[in-house]
Design a protein around this motif. Structure first.
Motif, PDB file in Angstrom:
ATOM      1  N   VAL A 134       6.847  -5.433 -16.391  1.00  0.00           N
ATOM      2  CA  VAL A 134       7.026  -6.884 -16.597  1.00  0.00           C
ATOM      3  C   VAL A 134       8.156  -7.390 -15.710  1.00  0.00           C
ATOM      4  CG1 VAL A 134       7.801  -8.648 -18.229  1.00  0.00           C
ATOM      5  CG2 VAL A 134       6.072  -6.982 -18.925  1.00  0.00           C
ATOM      6  N   SER A 135       9.273  -6.667 -15.693  1.00  0.00           N
ATOM      7  CA  SER A 135      10.434  -7.101 -14.901  1.00  0.00           C
ATOM      8  C   SER A 135      10.116  -7.104 -13.407  1.00  0.00           C
ATOM      9  CB  SER A 135      11.634  -6.188 -15.166  1.00  0.00           C
ATOM     10  OG  SER A 135      11.437  -4.896 -14.613  1.00  0.00           O
ATOM     11  N   GLU A 136       9.159  -6.262 -12.995  1.00  0.00           N
ATOM     12  CA  GLU A 136       8.777  -6.180 -11.588  1.00  0.00           C
ATOM     13  C   GLU A 136       7.662  -7.159 -11.223  1.00  0.00           C
ATOM     14  OE1 GLU A 136       9.752  -1.373 -11.118  1.00  0.00           O
ATOM     15  OE2 GLU A 136       7.680  -2.089 -11.318  1.00  0.00           O
ATOM     16  N   GLY A 137       7.147  -7.890 -12.218  1.00  0.00           N
ATOM     17  CA  GLY A 137       6.104  -8.863 -11.958  1.00  0.00           C
ATOM     18  C   GLY A 137       4.703  -8.287 -11.985  1.00  0.00           C
ATOM     19  N   ARG A 138       4.550  -7.043 -12.408  1.00  0.00           N
ATOM     20  CA  ARG A 138       3.229  -6.399 -12.424  1.00  0.00           C
ATOM     21  C   ARG A 138       2.467  -6.709 -13.708  1.00  0.00           C
ATOM     22  NH1 ARG A 138       4.949  -0.349 -10.696  1.00  0.00           N
ATOM     23  NH2 ARG A 138       2.696   0.036 -10.881  1.00  0.00           N
ATOM     24  N   PHE A 139       3.178  -6.918 -14.815  1.00  0.00           N
ATOM     25  CA  PHE A 139       2.582  -7.308 -16.082  1.00  0.00           C
ATOM     26  C   PHE A 139       3.184  -8.638 -16.520  1.00  0.00           C
ATOM     27  CE2 PHE A 139       1.741  -2.698 -17.753  1.00  0.00           C
ATOM     28  CZ  PHE A 139       0.756  -2.559 -16.786  1.00  0.00           C
ATOM     29  N   ASN A 140       2.454  -9.364 -17.368  1.00  0.00           N
ATOM     30  CA  ASN A 140       2.970 -10.580 -17.988  1.00  0.00           C
ATOM     31  C   ASN A 140       3.237 -10.334 -19.464  1.00  0.00           C
ATOM     32  OD1 ASN A 140       2.793 -12.102 -15.628  1.00  0.00           O
ATOM     33  ND2 ASN A 140       0.709 -12.787 -16.072  1.00  0.00           N
ATOM     34  N   LEU A 141       3.951 -11.265 -20.077  1.00  0.00           N
ATOM     35  CA  LEU A 141       4.194 -11.207 -21.512  1.00  0.00           C
ATOM     36  C   LEU A 141       3.347 -12.255 -22.216  1.00  0.00           C
ATOM     37  CD1 LEU A 141       8.068 -10.812 -21.959  1.00  0.00           C
ATOM     38  CD2 LEU A 141       6.308  -9.074 -22.257  1.00  0.00           C
ATOM     39  N   GLY A 142       2.615 -11.847 -23.235  1.00  0.00           N
ATOM     40  CA  GLY A 142       1.913 -12.805 -24.074  1.00  0.00           C
ATOM     41  C   GLY A 142       2.891 -13.507 -24.996  1.00  0.00           C
ATOM     42  N   GLU A 143       2.398 -14.477 -25.739  1.00  0.00           N
ATOM     43  CA  GLU A 143       3.283 -15.269 -26.614  1.00  0.00           C
ATOM     44  C   GLU A 143       3.965 -14.400 -27.660  1.00  0.00           C
ATOM     45  OE1 GLU A 143       2.916 -19.118 -29.618  1.00  0.00           O
ATOM     46  OE2 GLU A 143       1.417 -18.791 -28.068  1.00  0.00           O
ATOM     47  N   ASP A 144       3.206 -13.556 -28.327  1.00  0.00           N
ATOM     48  CA  ASP A 144       3.780 -12.679 -29.356  1.00  0.00           C
ATOM     49  C   ASP A 144       4.721 -11.659 -28.736  1.00  0.00           C
ATOM     50  OD1 ASP A 144       2.352 -14.011 -31.284  1.00  0.00           O
ATOM     51  OD2 ASP A 144       0.711 -12.548 -31.346  1.00  0.00           O
ATOM     52  N   ALA A 145       4.328 -11.127 -27.581  1.00  0.00           N
ATOM     53  CA  ALA A 145       5.158 -10.132 -26.902  1.00  0.00           C
ATOM     54  C   ALA A 145       6.482 -10.741 -26.464  1.00  0.00           C
ATOM     55  CB  ALA A 145       4.416  -9.566 -25.700  1.00  0.00           C
ATOM     56  N   ALA A 146       6.454 -11.971 -25.982  1.00  0.00           N
ATOM     57  CA  ALA A 146       7.684 -12.643 -25.554  1.00  0.00           C
ATOM     58  C   ALA A 146       8.646 -12.781 -26.728  1.00  0.00           C
ATOM     59  CB  ALA A 146       7.351 -14.017 -24.975  1.00  0.00           C
ATOM     60  N   GLU A 147       8.103 -13.092 -27.886  1.00  0.00           N
ATOM     61  CA  GLU A 147       8.915 -13.211 -29.098  1.00  0.00           C
ATOM     62  C   GLU A 147       9.582 -11.881 -29.435  1.00  0.00           C
ATOM     63  OE1 GLU A 147       9.887 -15.749 -32.580  1.00  0.00           O
ATOM     64  OE2 GLU A 147       8.701 -16.216 -30.815  1.00  0.00           O
ATOM     65  N   ARG A 148       8.808 -10.799 -29.358  1.00  0.00           N
ATOM     66  CA  ARG A 148       9.345  -9.478 -29.699  1.00  0.00           C
ATOM     67  C   ARG A 148      10.413  -9.038 -28.702  1.00  0.00           C
ATOM     68  NH1 ARG A 148       3.911  -7.883 -29.773  1.00  0.00           N
ATOM     69  NH2 ARG A 148       4.374  -6.266 -28.211  1.00  0.00           N
ATOM     70  N   VAL A 149      10.152  -9.271 -27.424  1.00  0.00           N
ATOM     71  CA  VAL A 149      11.100  -8.866 -26.387  1.00  0.00           C
ATOM     72  C   VAL A 149      12.409  -9.648 -26.522  1.00  0.00           C
ATOM     73  CG1 VAL A 149      11.554  -8.829 -23.905  1.00  0.00           C
ATOM     74  CG2 VAL A 149       9.322  -8.140 -24.770  1.00  0.00           C
ATOM     75  N   ALA A 150      12.291 -10.941 -26.761  1.00  0.00           N
ATOM     76  CA  ALA A 150      13.491 -11.779 -26.911  1.00  0.00           C
ATOM     77  C   ALA A 150      14.345 -11.292 -28.076  1.00  0.00           C
ATOM     78  CB  ALA A 150      13.083 -13.232 -27.115  1.00  0.00           C
ATOM     79  N   LYS A 151      13.708 -10.985 -29.184  1.00  0.00           N
ATOM     80  CA  LYS A 151      14.450 -10.522 -30.358  1.00  0.00           C
ATOM     81  C   LYS A 151      15.032  -9.131 -30.116  1.00  0.00           C
ATOM     82  CE  LYS A 151      12.071 -13.356 -33.778  1.00  0.00           C
ATOM     83  NZ  LYS A 151      11.198 -13.394 -34.974  1.00  0.00           N
ATOM     84  N   ALA A 152      14.318  -8.308 -29.346  1.00  0.00           N
ATOM     85  CA  ALA A 152      14.840  -6.986 -29.014  1.00  0.00           C
ATOM     86  C   ALA A 152      16.107  -7.091 -28.171  1.00  0.00           C
ATOM     87  CB  ALA A 152      13.786  -6.179 -28.264  1.00  0.00           C
ATOM     88  N   MET A 153      16.237  -8.187 -27.419  1.00  0.00           N
ATOM     89  CA  MET A 153      17.431  -8.411 -26.601  1.00  0.00           C
ATOM     90  C   MET A 153      18.494  -9.203 -27.353  1.00  0.00           C
ATOM     91  SD  MET A 153      15.884  -9.085 -22.751  1.00  0.00           S
ATOM     92  CE  MET A 153      14.874 -10.504 -23.236  1.00  0.00           C
ATOM     93  N   GLY A 154      18.233  -9.458 -28.651  1.00  0.00           N
ATOM     94  CA  GLY A 154      19.231 -10.125 -29.477  1.00  0.00           C
ATOM     95  C   GLY A 154      19.245 -11.633 -29.346  1.00  0.00           C
TER      96      GLY A 154
END
Length: 276
Positions: free
Chosen positions: A47-67
């Motif tokens: 994702v950070s390299e631009g090869r994958f995208n984040l879906g809506e639910d995934a974006a929520e999980r990633v954001a919370k994982a980063m506090g």
């Protein structure tokens, strides 16, 4: 690590978050993915390299994982929306949401002033016109514009230009430019606004064909068959020409009128597409 409000790209934020955690501990992409609820250990790296995208639910999980929470969580969601937007209109809407969220938190979004400047033809025109008409009130500046603009819009534009540091206002109400020219830099967001302005200016150019006396305008064009190598060379020549025009226009502090120069070099065929 910088505050999330200082980012315009969510992928870079993820990469920086990982890099900082990695320096301070034995943090891995596998652990990061696990905390965010992904089965693949390299998903967030991709994702950070631009090869994958984040879906809506995934974006929520990633954001919370980063506090991230509250306004920062909303801002991260808006960054994802901006990155995934397909059209300029969708990108402008998502970026507007980012600015709104940041302002609510009393934070300034990186590139915000630049984005606003290049979003509307009024900003560059009034920036050139106000110094050329010392002492003129907003109504007089509005009347001097060929395109329709109200005195209230002129006042709003002047206030923005002063606040953004693009114009200075002296004690008697005269305006001067802080820099002779304003150009875009290597930014992530500004090109979206620039494309919108190019559409506006293109429409004004069409109107000028009939609306402006020929002695006060110059239109010319040529249709050419070129190679890819010739294209690159022509683009460089156009860039050099643009620099020379700016140098000529900025060597004098005064101005009699405000002009717009459009340089366009675009394909009229799609031979490469047919070969595919």
């Amino acid at each position: 690590m910088k505050d999330v409000f200082e980012y315009t790209g969510y992928r870079q934020y993820i990469a920086d978050y990982y890099a900082e955690r990695k320096v301070k501990s034995a943090f891995t992409w596998r652990e990061f993915a696990r905390v965010a609820g992904f089965s693949s250990s390299v998903h967030l790296k991709y994702v950070s390299e631009g090869r994958f995208n984040l879906g809506e639910d995934a974006a929520e999980r990633v954001a919370k994982a980063m506090g991230l929470s509250g306004n920062r969580l909303e801002y991260f969601r808006a960054m994802v929306e901006f990155d995934h937007a397909k059209t300029d209109a969708e990108k402008k809407a998502a970026y507007g949401k980012m600015i709104s969220i940041a302002k609510a938190h009393k934070a300034k979004v990186l590139e915000g002033d630049s984005f606003r400047f290049f979003s509307d033809w009024k900003n560059p025109v009034i920036r050139e016109l106000a110094p050329a008409m010392p002492g003129a009130k907003p109504l007089a500046l509005a009347h001097a514009c060929r395109e329709k603009i109200t005195a209230a819009e002129v006042s709003e534009t002047l206030n923005f230009l002063v606040k953004a540091g693009l114009l200075q206002k002296d004690d008697v109400g005269n305006y001067t430019q802080t820099e002779k020219s304003v150009t875009t830099g290597p930014m992530e967001v500004t090109p979206v606004a620039v494309r919108g302005m190019l559409r506006q200016m293109g429409e004004f150019a069409l109107d000028a064909i009939e609306g402006v006396p020929q002695a006060e305008r110059h239109f010319s064009g040529v249709t050419l068959g070129v190679t890819h190598e010739a294209y690159d060379e022509i683009v460089q020549v156009i860039a050099e020409c643009r620099k020379k025009v700016i140098a000529i226009a900025t060597r004098d502090s005064a101005a009699d009128e405000v002009y717009r120069l459009n340089m366009q070099f675009f394909p009229m065929t799609n031979i490469k597409g047919l070969k595919k």
